[in-house]
Design a protein around this motif. Structure first.
Motif, PDB file in Angstrom:
ATOM      1  N   ILE A   1       0.842  -1.200   0.000  1.00 20.78           N
ATOM      2  CA  ILE A   1       0.000   0.000   0.000  1.00 20.78           C
ATOM      3  C   ILE A   1       0.881   1.255   0.000  1.00 20.78           C
ATOM      4  CG2 ILE A   1      -1.664   1.323   1.374  1.00 20.78           C
ATOM      5  CD1 ILE A   1      -2.897  -1.454   2.145  1.00 20.78           C
ATOM      6  N   GLY A   2       1.983   1.228   0.745  1.00 21.95           N
ATOM      7  CA  GLY A   2       2.931   2.344   0.732  1.00 21.95           C
ATOM      8  C   GLY A   2       3.567   2.527  -0.629  1.00 21.95           C
ATOM      9  N   ILE A   3       3.907   1.418  -1.278  1.00 21.67           N
ATOM     10  CA  ILE A   3       4.471   1.478  -2.630  1.00 21.67           C
ATOM     11  C   ILE A   3       3.439   2.073  -3.586  1.00 21.67           C
ATOM     12  CG2 ILE A   3       5.148   0.043  -4.611  1.00 21.67           C
ATOM     13  CD1 ILE A   3       6.567  -1.816  -2.549  1.00 21.67           C
ATOM     14  N   ASP A   4       2.193   1.629  -3.462  1.00 28.21           N
ATOM     15  CA  ASP A   4       1.126   2.175  -4.317  1.00 28.21           C
ATOM     16  C   ASP A   4       0.966   3.667  -4.106  1.00 28.21           C
ATOM     17  OD1 ASP A   4       0.626  -0.313  -5.388  1.00 28.21           O
ATOM     18  OD2 ASP A   4      -1.161  -0.698  -4.169  1.00 28.21           O
ATOM     19  N   ARG A   5       1.063   4.108  -2.868  1.00 23.31           N
ATOM     20  CA  ARG A   5       0.940   5.537  -2.548  1.00 23.31           C
ATOM     21  C   ARG A   5       2.078   6.322  -3.213  1.00 23.31           C
ATOM     22  NH1 ARG A   5       0.328  10.023  -2.313  1.00 23.31           N
ATOM     23  NH2 ARG A   5      -0.103  11.393  -0.569  1.00 23.31           N
ATOM     24  N   ALA A   6       3.289   5.779  -3.138  1.00 20.69           N
ATOM     25  CA  ALA A   6       4.435   6.428  -3.779  1.00 20.69           C
ATOM     26  C   ALA A   6       4.267   6.449  -5.296  1.00 20.69           C
ATOM     27  CB  ALA A   6       5.726   5.699  -3.403  1.00 20.69           C
ATOM     28  N   LEU A   7       3.811   5.340  -5.861  1.00 15.62           N
ATOM     29  CA  LEU A   7       3.583   5.290  -7.309  1.00 15.62           C
ATOM     30  C   LEU A   7       2.525   6.302  -7.730  1.00 15.62           C
ATOM     31  CD1 LEU A   7       3.765   1.455  -7.999  1.00 15.62           C
ATOM     32  CD2 LEU A   7       5.228   3.216  -9.002  1.00 15.62           C
ATOM     33  N   ASN A   8       1.444   6.414  -6.953  1.00 17.33           N
ATOM     34  CA  ASN A   8       0.403   7.402  -7.264  1.00 17.33           C
ATOM     35  C   ASN A   8       0.989   8.812  -7.280  1.00 17.33           C
ATOM     36  OD1 ASN A   8      -1.573   5.445  -7.470  1.00 17.33           O
ATOM     37  ND2 ASN A   8      -2.377   5.780  -5.414  1.00 17.33           N
ATOM     38  N   ALA A   9       1.807   9.116  -6.282  1.00 18.89           N
ATOM     39  CA  ALA A   9       2.409  10.445  -6.196  1.00 18.89           C
ATOM     40  C   ALA A   9       3.322  10.699  -7.391  1.00 18.89           C
ATOM     41  CB  ALA A   9       3.192  10.589  -4.889  1.00 18.89           C
ATOM     42  N   LEU A  10       4.101   9.705  -7.784  1.00 20.45           N
ATOM     43  CA  LEU A  10       5.011   9.864  -8.912  1.00 20.45           C
ATOM     44  C   LEU A  10       4.255   9.936 -10.238  1.00 20.45           C
ATOM     45  CD1 LEU A  10       7.884   7.445  -7.825  1.00 20.45           C
ATOM     46  CD2 LEU A  10       7.920   9.954  -7.825  1.00 20.45           C
ATOM     47  N   GLU A  11       3.164   9.209 -10.352  1.00 20.54           N
ATOM     48  CA  GLU A  11       2.370   9.229 -11.585  1.00 20.54           C
ATOM     49  C   GLU A  11       1.685  10.580 -11.782  1.00 20.54           C
ATOM     50  OE1 GLU A  11       2.330   7.035 -13.945  1.00 20.54           O
ATOM     51  OE2 GLU A  11       3.350   5.413 -12.910  1.00 20.54           O
ATOM     52  N   GLN A  12       1.357  11.275 -10.707  1.00 21.00           N
ATOM     53  CA  GLN A  12       0.670  12.559 -10.795  1.00 21.00           C
ATOM     54  C   GLN A  12       1.583  13.663 -11.334  1.00 21.00           C
ATOM     55  OE1 GLN A  12      -0.923  13.363  -6.934  1.00 21.00           O
ATOM     56  NE2 GLN A  12      -2.502  11.804  -7.098  1.00 21.00           N
ATOM     57  N   LEU A  13       2.852  13.382 -11.452  1.00 20.61           N
ATOM     58  CA  LEU A  13       3.792  14.391 -11.934  1.00 20.61           C
ATOM     59  C   LEU A  13       3.611  14.673 -13.415  1.00 20.61           C
ATOM     60  CD1 LEU A  13       6.989  13.233 -10.074  1.00 20.61           C
ATOM     61  CD2 LEU A  13       5.588  15.221  -9.569  1.00 20.61           C
ATOM     62  N   GLY A  14       2.890  13.843 -14.074  1.00 15.49           N
ATOM     63  CA  GLY A  14       2.693  14.028 -15.513  1.00 15.49           C
ATOM     64  C   GLY A  14       3.389  12.936 -16.265  1.00 15.49           C
ATOM     65  N   PRO A  15       2.748  12.460 -17.288  1.00 18.47           N
ATOM     66  CA  PRO A  15       3.319  11.349 -18.032  1.00 18.47           C
ATOM     67  C   PRO A  15       4.532  11.766 -18.854  1.00 18.47           C
ATOM     68  CG  PRO A  15       1.340  12.132 -19.104  1.00 18.47           C
ATOM     69  CD  PRO A  15       1.460  12.895 -17.811  1.00 18.47           C
ATOM     70  N   ALA A  16       5.502  10.903 -18.883  1.00 17.38           N
ATOM     71  CA  ALA A  16       6.658  11.136 -19.733  1.00 17.38           C
ATOM     72  C   ALA A  16       6.314  10.709 -21.163  1.00 17.38           C
ATOM     73  CB  ALA A  16       7.855  10.344 -19.225  1.00 17.38           C
ATOM     74  N   ASP A  17       5.375   9.789 -21.267  1.00 15.11           N
ATOM     75  CA  ASP A  17       4.989   9.250 -22.561  1.00 15.11           C
ATOM     76  C   ASP A  17       3.466   9.231 -22.620  1.00 15.11           C
ATOM     77  OD1 ASP A  17       4.455   7.762 -24.813  1.00 15.11           O
ATOM     78  OD2 ASP A  17       5.726   6.063 -24.247  1.00 15.11           O
ATOM     79  N   LEU A  18       2.881  10.140 -23.374  1.00 15.17           N
ATOM     80  CA  LEU A  18       1.422  10.262 -23.422  1.00 15.17           C
ATOM     81  C   LEU A  18       0.754   9.012 -23.960  1.00 15.17           C
ATOM     82  CD1 LEU A  18       1.010  13.961 -24.607  1.00 15.17           C
ATOM     83  CD2 LEU A  18       0.723  13.033 -22.313  1.00 15.17           C
TER      84      LEU A  18
END
Length: 150
Positions: free
Chosen positions: A94-111
């Motif tokens: 769940i902590g990993i998922d939370r970190a991934l969510n935060a990193l994904e919100q930064l904007g996609p590198a590849d649309l």
């Protein structure tokens, strides 16, 4: 670990709102390497956009976190760990998922990849909805043949 406990843990980590209120772990071992995960995520999130030089680092971190999540989930699925260890694994996932969510919100590198990921997530939600609506929520073995052969 009992079968019902294993199912509870797996359901918990796959729950839609599992990361709500969850904390990003301060430190976590990812692919055999200790990572100051919370510091890394906060450092990256402080910026409006990911600088070109950091993009590879962020993408590599997300890839490693996803791989680590899969490995930890498999340990729970196999049921070869104690319930206490399963709880620790679930919290870490769940902590990993939370970190991934935060990193994904930064904007996609590849649309294009982001669009594909969104389509896959939409399909997964739709299939779960259909399985529940048809009364097959516990019958899915991962083969796409929920409820057949009864």
């Amino acid at each position: 670990m009992q079968e019902f406990e294993r199912k509870q843990l797996l359901e918990r980590i796959e729950r839609e709102g599992a990361t709500v209120g969850a904390a990003i772990p301060d430190e976590i071992t990812v692919q055999g390497e200790d990572v100051d995960l919370q510091s890394f995520v906060f450092e990256i999130k402080r910026r409006d956009t990911i600088p070109r030089g950091e993009r590879e680092r962020v993408d590599r971190a997300k890839k490693n976190l996803r791989r680590e999540r899969i490995e930890r989930k498999e340990l729970i699925e196999e049921g070869e760990v104690s319930y206490e260890r399963g709880e620790e694994l679930a919290e870490a996932i769940i902590g990993i998922d939370r970190a991934l969510n935060a990193l994904e919100q930064l904007g996609p590198a590849d649309l294009e990849a982001e669009a594909k990921a969104q389509e896959t997530a939409d399909t997964k939600r739709w299939m779960k909805f259909l399985q529940k609506a048809l009364g097959h929520e516990d019958a899915d073995s991962g083969t796409g043949r929920a409820g057949r052969g009864r």
